[in-house]
Motif scaffolding. Sequence first.
Motif, PDB file in Angstrom:
ATOM      1  N   ASP A 195       0.861  -1.194   0.000  1.00 55.19           N
ATOM      2  CA  ASP A 195       0.000   0.000   0.000  1.00 55.19           C
ATOM      3  C   ASP A 195       0.895   1.242   0.000  1.00 55.19           C
ATOM      4  N   TYR A 196       0.294   2.394  -0.214  1.00 53.84           N
ATOM      5  CA  TYR A 196       1.032   3.632  -0.433  1.00 53.84           C
ATOM      6  C   TYR A 196       2.019   3.936   0.695  1.00 53.84           C
ATOM      7  N   ALA A 197       1.573   3.847   1.928  1.00 53.32           N
ATOM      8  CA  ALA A 197       2.440   4.189   3.069  1.00 53.32           C
ATOM      9  C   ALA A 197       3.508   3.120   3.282  1.00 53.32           C
ATOM     10  N   SER A 198       3.117   1.837   3.177  1.00 53.49           N
ATOM     11  CA  SER A 198       4.092   0.744   3.354  1.00 53.49           C
ATOM     12  C   SER A 198       5.151   0.812   2.259  1.00 53.49           C
ATOM     13  N   ASN A 199       4.723   1.183   1.055  1.00 52.99           N
ATOM     14  CA  ASN A 199       5.655   1.294  -0.070  1.00 52.99           C
ATOM     15  C   ASN A 199       6.700   2.363   0.238  1.00 52.99           C
ATOM     16  N   PHE A 200       6.230   3.496   0.791  1.00 49.20           N
ATOM     17  CA  PHE A 200       7.168   4.585   1.119  1.00 49.20           C
ATOM     18  C   PHE A 200       8.144   4.139   2.205  1.00 49.20           C
ATOM     19  N   LEU A 201       7.631   3.477   3.255  1.00 47.27           N
ATOM     20  CA  LEU A 201       8.520   2.991   4.317  1.00 47.27           C
ATOM     21  C   LEU A 201       9.521   1.985   3.755  1.00 47.27           C
ATOM     22  N   ASN A 202       9.058   1.109   2.860  1.00 50.11           N
ATOM     23  CA  ASN A 202       9.954   0.120   2.267  1.00 50.11           C
ATOM     24  C   ASN A 202      11.039   0.790   1.422  1.00 50.11           C
ATOM     25  N   MET A 203      10.670   1.800   0.643  1.00 52.51           N
ATOM     26  CA  MET A 203      11.643   2.506  -0.208  1.00 52.51           C
ATOM     27  C   MET A 203      12.652   3.271   0.638  1.00 52.51           C
ATOM     28  N   CYS A 204      12.234   3.655   1.850  1.00 58.16           N
ATOM     29  CA  CYS A 204      13.145   4.405   2.735  1.00 58.16           C
ATOM     30  C   CYS A 204      14.025   3.465   3.568  1.00 58.16           C
ATOM     31  N   PHE A 205      13.430   2.401   4.082  1.00 54.81           N
ATOM     32  CA  PHE A 205      14.144   1.666   5.132  1.00 54.81           C
ATOM     33  C   PHE A 205      14.619   0.273   4.737  1.00 54.81           C
ATOM     34  N   SER A 206      14.197  -0.249   3.574  1.00 55.74           N
ATOM     35  CA  SER A 206      14.700  -1.591   3.235  1.00 55.74           C
ATOM     36  C   SER A 206      16.078  -1.473   2.586  1.00 55.74           C
ATOM     37  N   VAL A 207      16.895  -2.491   2.771  1.00 51.93           N
ATOM     38  CA  VAL A 207      18.235  -2.543   2.170  1.00 51.93           C
ATOM     39  C   VAL A 207      18.406  -3.901   1.491  1.00 51.93           C
ATOM     40  N   PRO A 208      19.233  -3.973   0.454  1.00 47.21           N
ATOM     41  CA  PRO A 208      19.382  -5.248  -0.274  1.00 47.21           C
ATOM     42  C   PRO A 208      19.885  -6.382   0.618  1.00 47.21           C
ATOM     43  N   ALA A 209      20.511  -6.012   1.731  1.00 46.08           N
ATOM     44  CA  ALA A 209      21.192  -7.047   2.530  1.00 46.08           C
ATOM     45  C   ALA A 209      20.224  -7.885   3.359  1.00 46.08           C
ATOM     46  N   GLU A 210      18.982  -7.376   3.567  1.00 47.04           N
ATOM     47  CA  GLU A 210      18.068  -8.185   4.395  1.00 47.04           C
ATOM     48  C   GLU A 210      16.624  -7.833   4.059  1.00 47.04           C
ATOM     49  N   ASP A 211      15.719  -8.719   4.466  1.00 47.05           N
ATOM     50  CA  ASP A 211      14.295  -8.466   4.232  1.00 47.05           C
ATOM     51  C   ASP A 211      13.821  -7.345   5.152  1.00 47.05           C
ATOM     52  N   TYR A 212      12.816  -6.602   4.701  1.00 50.01           N
ATOM     53  CA  TYR A 212      12.219  -5.537   5.527  1.00 50.01           C
ATOM     54  C   TYR A 212      10.708  -5.708   5.454  1.00 50.01           C
ATOM     55  N   GLN A 213      10.098  -5.806   6.606  1.00 53.77           N
ATOM     56  CA  GLN A 213       8.634  -5.898   6.640  1.00 53.77           C
ATOM     57  C   GLN A 213       8.083  -4.628   7.304  1.00 53.77           C
ATOM     58  N   PRO A 214       7.455  -3.712   6.550  1.00 56.23           N
ATOM     59  CA  PRO A 214       6.917  -2.501   7.192  1.00 56.23           C
ATOM     60  C   PRO A 214       5.888  -2.893   8.260  1.00 56.23           C
ATOM     61  N   SER A 215       6.058  -2.324   9.444  1.00 53.41           N
ATOM     62  CA  SER A 215       5.093  -2.606  10.521  1.00 53.41           C
ATOM     63  C   SER A 215       3.724  -2.018  10.165  1.00 53.41           C
ATOM     64  N   PRO A 216       2.641  -2.798  10.251  1.00 55.52           N
ATOM     65  CA  PRO A 216       1.315  -2.257   9.925  1.00 55.52           C
ATOM     66  C   PRO A 216       0.951  -1.042  10.797  1.00 55.52           C
ATOM     67  N   ILE A 217       1.403  -1.033  12.036  1.00 50.06           N
ATOM     68  CA  ILE A 217       1.077   0.121  12.913  1.00 50.06           C
ATOM     69  C   ILE A 217       1.851   1.355  12.445  1.00 50.06           C
ATOM     70  N   LEU A 218       3.116   1.176  12.080  1.00 46.29           N
ATOM     71  CA  LEU A 218       3.894   2.326  11.581  1.00 46.29           C
ATOM     72  C   LEU A 218       3.347   2.783  10.234  1.00 46.29           C
ATOM     73  N   ALA A 219       2.927   1.814   9.403  1.00 48.08           N
ATOM     74  CA  ALA A 219       2.368   2.189   8.093  1.00 48.08           C
ATOM     75  C   ALA A 219       1.080   2.975   8.289  1.00 48.08           C
ATOM     76  N   ARG A 220       0.285   2.570   9.294  1.00 50.02           N
ATOM     77  CA  ARG A 220      -0.978   3.291   9.564  1.00 50.02           C
ATOM     78  C   ARG A 220      -0.670   4.700  10.062  1.00 50.02           C
ATOM     79  N   ALA A 221       0.334   4.810  10.917  1.00 46.65           N
ATOM     80  CA  ALA A 221       0.719   6.136  11.433  1.00 46.65           C
ATOM     81  C   ALA A 221       1.267   7.002  10.295  1.00 46.65           C
ATOM     82  N   MET A 222       2.031   6.384   9.402  1.00 41.95           N
ATOM     83  CA  MET A 222       2.578   7.114   8.244  1.00 41.95           C
ATOM     84  C   MET A 222       1.431   7.607   7.365  1.00 41.95           C
ATOM     85  N   ASP A 223       0.474   6.720   7.105  1.00 42.45           N
ATOM     86  CA  ASP A 223      -0.669   7.077   6.260  1.00 42.45           C
ATOM     87  C   ASP A 223      -1.458   8.216   6.908  1.00 42.45           C
ATOM     88  N   ARG A 224      -1.563   8.162   8.244  1.00 42.32           N
ATOM     89  CA  ARG A 224      -2.315   9.226   8.940  1.00 42.32           C
ATOM     90  C   ARG A 224      -1.575  10.561   8.832  1.00 42.32           C
TER      91      ARG A 224
END
Length: 431
Positions: A195-224
């Motif tokens: 989703d839009y907010a999770s996508n933004f968090l993923n583009m900011c905080f994921s790195v090629p070296a490991e998996d990144y799972q955006p937290s649904p609560i942080l994604a909701r706060a980001m969306d808000r």
Amino acid sequence: MADTTKTATLTIDGQNYELPMHSPTAGPDVIDIRKLYAQAGVFTYDPGFTSTASTDSTITFIDGGKGELLHRGYPIDQLAAKSHYLEVCYLLLYGELPTAAKLEDFEARVTNHTMLHEQMMNFFRGFRRDAHPMAIMVGVVGAMSAFYHDSTDINDPWQREVASIRLIAKMPTIAAMAYKYHIGQPFVYPRNNLDYASNFLNMCFSVPAEDYQPSPILARAMDRIFTLHADHEQNASTSTVRLASSSGANPFACIAAGIACLWGPAHGGANQACLEMLREIGTVDRIPEFIARAKDKDDPFRLMGFGHRVYKNFDPRATVMKESADEVLDLLGVENNPVLQVAKELEKAALADPYFAEKKLFPNVDFYSGIILEAMGFPTSMFTPIFALSRTVGWISQWKEQLSDPQLKIGRPRQLYLGSTPRDYIDIENR
Ligand code: SDX
């Protein structure tokens, strides 16, 4: 325009001038002065536009006294609680809440425009690594007019629509790329399964070296946070976008102008300035010193994140943002964050101080947003780019509304001239 038979009478040198008035669906009546100069040979004078309506609009309404913010009539607290950013984008752009089918179509169109032209990556590489991300966003968004020629003709409704979707879709990608470039990490492409907010968090905080799972609560706060910053009547940056657009400039140039204006610490830059102020205060025992400085007429210091041109009671966005701050900090186990403690005690102390009560100064949207963003791991330099990302839909909605106005004229204010009257050139040997 909602009309009224009311008129205003202006008397100048014994001569009366009848000025038509217009009544809104909400808010104060307006005096129509469009013919004043032609009739009376005088200008009105209103630096900062504290008493001036620059346009009519149906998008957003603020009642500063009641602390009310409506988007197409829907209160911001209901939208923050029940809606989500892309649905609010649809509401702002098209005027009504979407059906499920229309929302799905709109979200799909945005999702399918999130990638940036690959060659635009070269733009980022032209900046110093320590360039402020807002400098990068102004440059890259303005440069979009050099890459998306098929959506720059403002007279083509279809091109206006495509430019709108492109900007809403690509701003998170551009903001995330500015962040990744700033910290020296590789760019992360958008992912259509997020989703839009999770996508933004993923583009900011994921790195090629490991998996990144955006937290649904942080994604909701980001969306808000995106939702709470989406639009706000004719604020400085929106007025900048409207003025740029009134000359016929292309949408990307107009939004770049809006980003540049938002950057200022009195406007969107306040969230960064507020965090820096809270950090400078450092501990609760230093709060009285800073409150005294904010009250000192001889000290230019102001409490960042406090006060507002329109809200003279409370900023409804700050109320919602404060709830989100508590949720996020509890989740991250940083409810004892020293900056948050200073923020909460500063709010209490300021609201108890007669100076702030008399001048109706209280926390605005920028006071708590920075605390949430810092807790999420963003550097302060990313706070205003996130505000710009969120406000893009507001700028675009107001831009579209203005272009659909058959009475659209180029914005060209006059002035109260206090300079020299005509005088003859003096040759340099005689000066
Ligand atoms: C945003 O317009 C919008 O809608 C903006 C925004 C949006 O969503 O687009 O809501 C986003 O920009 C929020 C505001 C973020 N800015 C800040 O937090 C910066 C700190 N705030 C101030 O700079 C100020 O309050 C403004 C710019 C927000 C509003 O300024 P005004 O309405 O022009 O008020 P003013 O500067 O004329 O101040 C009125 C009085 C002055 O004292 P007097 O000259 O009357 O004695 O209040 C004082 C000011 O000195 N004052 C403050 C103060 N803000 C105003 N004193 C101390 N601290 C403050 N923050």
